[in-house]
Design a protein around this motif. Structure first.
Motif, mmCIF file in Angstrom:
data_model
loop_
_atom_site.group_PDB
_atom_site.id
_atom_site.type_symbol
_atom_site.label_atom_id
_atom_site.label_comp_id
_atom_site.label_asym_id
_atom_site.label_seq_id
_atom_site.Cartn_x
_atom_site.Cartn_y
_atom_site.Cartn_z
ATOM 1 N N ALA A 33 0.842 -1.203 0.000
ATOM 2 C CA ALA A 33 0.000 0.000 0.000
ATOM 3 C C ALA A 33 0.874 1.248 0.000
ATOM 4 N N LEU A 34 1.776 1.334 -0.918
ATOM 5 C CA LEU A 34 2.736 2.430 -1.025
ATOM 6 C C LEU A 34 1.999 3.740 -1.320
ATOM 7 N N GLY A 35 1.820 4.558 -0.296
ATOM 8 C CA GLY A 35 1.077 5.811 -0.447
ATOM 9 C C GLY A 35 -0.378 5.667 -0.067
ATOM 10 N N GLY A 36 -0.792 4.506 0.397
ATOM 11 C CA GLY A 36 -2.183 4.222 0.749
ATOM 12 C C GLY A 36 -2.712 3.114 -0.142
ATOM 13 N N GLY A 37 -3.927 2.662 0.152
ATOM 14 C CA GLY A 37 -4.536 1.601 -0.650
ATOM 15 C C GLY A 37 -4.474 1.918 -2.126
ATOM 16 N N GLY A 38 -4.125 0.935 -2.936
ATOM 17 C CA GLY A 38 -3.997 1.153 -4.368
ATOM 18 C C GLY A 38 -2.617 1.618 -4.779
ATOM 19 N N ILE A 64 1.298 15.636 0.068
ATOM 20 C CA ILE A 64 1.839 15.517 1.436
ATOM 21 C C ILE A 64 1.145 14.389 2.203
ATOM 22 N N PRO A 65 -0.189 14.320 2.228
ATOM 23 C CA PRO A 65 -0.806 13.175 2.913
ATOM 24 C C PRO A 65 -0.379 11.828 2.316
ATOM 25 N N SER A 66 -0.209 11.769 0.987
ATOM 26 C CA SER A 66 0.191 10.512 0.340
ATOM 27 C C SER A 66 1.570 10.059 0.805
ATOM 28 N N ASN A 71 -4.322 8.483 1.487
ATOM 29 C CA ASN A 71 -4.622 8.812 0.094
ATOM 30 C C ASN A 71 -6.084 9.168 -0.172
ATOM 31 N N GLU A 72 -6.846 9.448 0.857
ATOM 32 C CA GLU A 72 -8.235 9.838 0.637
ATOM 33 C C GLU A 72 -8.383 11.080 -0.245
ATOM 34 N N PRO A 73 -7.505 12.083 -0.146
ATOM 35 C CA PRO A 73 -7.653 13.207 -1.081
ATOM 36 C C PRO A 73 -7.594 12.774 -2.554
ATOM 37 N N LEU A 78 -10.041 12.798 -7.193
ATOM 38 C CA LEU A 78 -9.944 12.596 -8.646
ATOM 39 C C LEU A 78 -11.293 12.251 -9.265
ATOM 40 N N PRO A 79 -12.125 11.475 -8.897
ATOM 41 C CA PRO A 79 -12.099 10.374 -7.950
ATOM 42 C C PRO A 79 -11.530 9.121 -8.603
ATOM 43 N N ILE A 80 -11.165 8.146 -7.765
ATOM 44 C CA ILE A 80 -10.676 6.870 -8.281
ATOM 45 C C ILE A 80 -11.817 5.862 -8.332
#
Length: 176
Positions: A33-38, A64-66, A71-73, A78-80
């Motif tokens: 989960a490099l940077g968050g899920g996905g 910065i959060p990533s 990674n919610e932002p 985007l959305p993903i």
């Protein structure tokens, strides 16, 4: 399971033996989960170079959060999710990371994690601290670059559609 595995690895190391458990919480947090899920840290960097103002703006907010595996932002900005273009690399990148991480760790190229660094540690630093191995930092960088290659064509398609959408809105405003 992840917590039990790292505890077992730490116990084995304390006894002077070799760690045996590859899959631990740090393995998940800093490789899969490099940077968050996905595995979206690479995507966060790529958004900064997008032509679409909306995507660039999301990237500026999300970078910065990533770095701290949040990674919610990106996911909602985007959305993903519910995005047929970006959901594909969102599923592929972590699968590639788990295979690369497993192979590198099982082959002894990087140490197995024996310390539970907080999941919010920046991935290169967290991986290095968890394994006490500088090569883990290099593995994270390689994974990050591979993730960027995976995300790039999909982000490019999405970016093109957003640029077209932004241009249409701008044309409507000018003609009004």
């Amino acid at each position: 399971l992840e917590s039990m595995n790292i505890a077992e690895n730490a116990s084995l190391i304390a006894q002077g033996l070799e760690a045996t458990r590859v899959y631990t919480q740090p393995f998940w947090a800093f490789y899969v989960a490099l940077g968050g899920g996905g595995a979206t840290l690479g995507l966060a960097f790529l958004t900064l170079r997008a032509r679409s103002k909306q995507i660039r703006d999301v990237g500026k907010v999300a970078l910065i959060p990533s770095l701290f595996n949040i990674n919610e932002p990106l996911i909602f900005g985007l959305p993903i999710f519910l995005n047929p273009i970006l959901i594909i690399p969102f599923m592929i990148a972590p699968m590639v990371n788990v295979v690369l991480g497993w192979l590198a760790t099982s082959a002894g190229l990087v140490n197995m994690a024996t310390i539970a660094a907080p999941w919010t540690s920046p991935a290169p630093l967290g991986a290095m601290l968890s394994t006490m191995d500088f090569k883990a930092l290099l593995l994270v960088i390689v994974m990050l670059l591979i993730n960027m290659v995976i995300y790039y064509p999909f982000l490019k398609m999405y970016d093109n559609s957003k640029v077209k959408e932004e241009n249409e809105v701008e044309a409507q405003i000018e003609s009004a």
